[in-house]
Design a protein around this motif. Structure first.
Motif, PDB file in Angstrom:
ATOM      1  N   GLN A  78     -40.749  26.140  39.548  1.00 28.60           N
ATOM      2  CA  GLN A  78     -42.525  25.523  39.749  1.00 28.60           C
ATOM      3  C   GLN A  78     -42.991  24.914  41.370  1.00 28.60           C
ATOM      4  OE1 GLN A  78     -43.320  23.717  36.422  1.00 28.60           O
ATOM      5  NE2 GLN A  78     -44.323  25.286  35.513  1.00 28.60           N
TER       6      GLN A  78
ATOM      7  N   ALA B 233     -42.571  27.689  43.716  1.00 32.81           N
ATOM      8  CA  ALA B 233     -43.395  28.768  43.933  1.00 32.81           C
ATOM      9  C   ALA B 233     -43.920  28.293  44.957  1.00 32.81           C
ATOM     10  CB  ALA B 233     -43.943  29.165  42.973  1.00 32.81           C
ATOM     11  N   ILE B 234     -44.738  26.566  44.427  1.00 32.43           N
ATOM     12  CA  ILE B 234     -46.116  26.376  45.207  1.00 32.43           C
ATOM     13  C   ILE B 234     -45.340  26.686  47.119  1.00 32.43           C
ATOM     14  CG2 ILE B 234     -46.733  23.754  46.583  1.00 32.43           C
ATOM     15  CD1 ILE B 234     -46.443  23.378  43.119  1.00 32.43           C
TER      16      ILE B 234
ATOM     17  N   THR C 211     -45.440  29.771  47.926  1.00 29.77           N
ATOM     18  CA  THR C 211     -46.893  30.229  48.321  1.00 29.77           C
ATOM     19  C   THR C 211     -47.576  29.670  49.331  1.00 29.77           C
ATOM     20  OG1 THR C 211     -47.789  28.909  46.482  1.00 29.77           O
ATOM     21  CG2 THR C 211     -46.879  31.645  46.298  1.00 29.77           C
ATOM     22  N   CYS C 212     -47.583  28.046  49.927  1.00 34.85           N
ATOM     23  CA  CYS C 212     -48.355  27.687  50.228  1.00 34.85           C
ATOM     24  C   CYS C 212     -47.979  27.209  52.594  1.00 34.85           C
ATOM     25  CB  CYS C 212     -48.910  26.117  49.963  1.00 34.85           C
ATOM     26  SG  CYS C 212     -49.626  26.461  48.280  1.00 34.85           S
ATOM     27  N   LEU C 213     -46.640  27.022  51.777  1.00 36.03           N
ATOM     28  CA  LEU C 213     -45.828  26.580  53.660  1.00 36.03           C
ATOM     29  C   LEU C 213     -46.685  25.332  54.001  1.00 36.03           C
ATOM     30  CD1 LEU C 213     -43.454  28.165  54.276  1.00 36.03           C
ATOM     31  CD2 LEU C 213     -44.498  28.761  56.309  1.00 36.03           C
ATOM     32  N   THR C 214     -46.849  24.935  53.987  1.00 35.91           N
ATOM     33  CA  THR C 214     -47.478  23.682  54.102  1.00 35.91           C
ATOM     34  C   THR C 214     -47.457  21.984  53.068  1.00 35.91           C
ATOM     35  OG1 THR C 214     -50.134  22.370  54.657  1.00 35.91           O
ATOM     36  CG2 THR C 214     -49.746  23.804  52.987  1.00 35.91           C
TER      37      THR C 214
ATOM     38  N   GLY D  64     -50.255  19.625  52.888  1.00 36.01           N
ATOM     39  CA  GLY D  64     -51.568  20.472  52.017  1.00 36.01           C
ATOM     40  C   GLY D  64     -50.469  19.952  50.457  1.00 36.01           C
ATOM     41  N   GLN D  65     -49.348  20.800  50.465  1.00 37.93           N
ATOM     42  CA  GLN D  65     -48.302  20.789  49.474  1.00 37.93           C
ATOM     43  C   GLN D  65     -48.769  19.672  48.857  1.00 37.93           C
ATOM     44  OE1 GLN D  65     -45.981  23.758  50.923  1.00 37.93           O
ATOM     45  NE2 GLN D  65     -44.899  22.882  49.516  1.00 37.93           N
TER      46      GLN D  65
ATOM     47  N   GLY E 101     -51.828  19.054  47.467  1.00 41.27           N
ATOM     48  CA  GLY E 101     -52.169  19.459  46.227  1.00 41.27           C
ATOM     49  C   GLY E 101     -50.858  18.749  45.090  1.00 41.27           C
TER      50      GLY E 101
ATOM     51  N   PHE F 149     -49.538  33.760  58.241  1.00 39.13           N
ATOM     52  CA  PHE F 149     -49.177  32.978  56.562  1.00 39.13           C
ATOM     53  C   PHE F 149     -48.032  31.872  57.181  1.00 39.13           C
ATOM     54  CE2 PHE F 149     -45.443  32.384  53.645  1.00 39.13           C
ATOM     55  CZ  PHE F 149     -46.656  31.941  52.406  1.00 39.13           C
TER      56      PHE F 149
END
Lengths: 99, 234
Positions: free
Chosen positions: B40, B43-44, B47-50, B53-54, B57, B106
């Motif tokens: 998990q 996966a974050i 898909t996010c690459l930040t 932000g992550q 999140g 992306f």
């Protein structure tokens, strides 16, 4: 709320923020003011992001200041990115051993 | 094509190393704070690459926050990528067609943006793909490793690693600031405003603080030191 929904929303918002201006902005900008603005924005963003955040990175002000000082000196001497980055971390670690 | 990909990869090596260490911390956070699995957490990151932000999140996930909160937070923290995307859109080679833009966007991160905008030549897709590829590998692998083995690493090592990417930012901004007074002006004003936000206006989120500081400094510099045409085409 399921985790998949959270991840989907995070990824979707983050992608759209990047994709829309990158894909749909096709013209070369003519305005001298706006071109100047875009020329300066990378430096402004990186600077605002680094200071004061860098002083909180190592959870200790002395190691953070040591790392920052080493990074500034090496960057001033125009060392490669990786050298500056790792030296900052290495010096923060070494100072941390003595505290 | 192939050469540009390899060139992008080689320029991305510092980013790879920086991401490997920073995302390691993110992986630890995913497990310790939000109780996620290694898969998990990865996966974050995939898909996010930040980074910021992550981190925010994961805080929302850990607190069981609302989707609206997640959307607003990501918008605020990551809206700076819009400015970066706009700035990079001016540097793209003709070969950067719409499908390429859809894919490469992306991978517009602070670091990839920093290195790409320092390039003299127009950007070609393969170059950006090479850099994004190696950076993403570092980002995802670091997250997975951190989630799997985070607690084994002594705190002295993991905290020292957090400074790596900021060191790279310094390496990007100092050399041009040394040569051009206008860039030095921008760097000092942006940093000063960012400090003011942090200590005098703490109720403004970090994301907004960065945006307002950066825009104000750049507008001031654009008014005081408009660039000549050669600089814009660089």
């Amino acid at each position: 709320m399921s985790l998949a929904v959270y991840i989907f929303v995070m990824a979707g918002v983050t992608y759209l923020i990047r994709m829309v201006p990158f894909t749909f902005f096709r013209k070369k900008i003519k305005s001298r003011f706006f071109r100047s603005f875009l020329y300066y924005i990378p430096y402004a963003v990186l600077s605002a992001m680094t200071i004061p955040a860098i002083f909180y990175t190592t959870h200790n002000i002395y190691t953070a200041v040591a790392g920052t000082a080493v990074a500034i000196i090496l960057a001033f001497l125009e060392m490669p990115l990786i050298v500056v980055a790792l030296a900052a971390s290495g010096s923060a670690f070494l100072i941390g051993l003595f505290l | 094509m192939k050469n540009n990909f390899l060139r992008g990869m080689s320029h991305g090596i510092p980013i790879f190393l920086g991401y490997l260490s920073v995302s390691f911390g993110l992986g630890i956070l995913c497990v310790n704070k939000a109780g996620l699995s290694v898969f998990q957490a990865s996966a974050i990151s995939a898909t996010c690459l930040t980074s910021a932000g992550q981190k925010a999140g994961i805080d929302v996930i850990a607190a069981g926050g609302t989707i609206i909160e997640m959307i607003l937070l990501q918008l605020t923290i990551n809206i700076r990528y819009s400015l970066m995307a706009l700035s990079l859109s001016q540097k793209l080679d003709k070969s950067f067609t719409t499908p390429h833009r859809l894919i490469a966007s992306f991978g517009i991160t602070d670091e990839i943006f920093g290195v790409c905008s320092a390039q003299k030549k127009p950007l070609v897709p393969a170059y950006m793909y090479g850099m994004i590829f190696i950076a993403a590998v570092g980002w995802i692998a670091g997250t997975a490793l951190g989630a799997a083995a985070g607690e084994l690493l002594p705190a002295s090592v993991s905290t020292a690693m957090e400074i790596v990417l900021y060191g790279m930012f310094i390496a990007i901004i100092i050399p041009p600031a040394k040569k051009q007074h206008s860039v030095l002006f921008v760097v000092i004003i942006a940093a000063a405003l960012s400090v003011v936000f942090k200590y005098c206006l703490p109720f403004i989120s970090e994301g907004f603080a960065i945006i307002i500081s950066a825009i104000t400094a750049s507008v001031a510099a654009a008014l005081l030191f408009p660039i000549k045409d050669e600089e814009a085409t660089e």
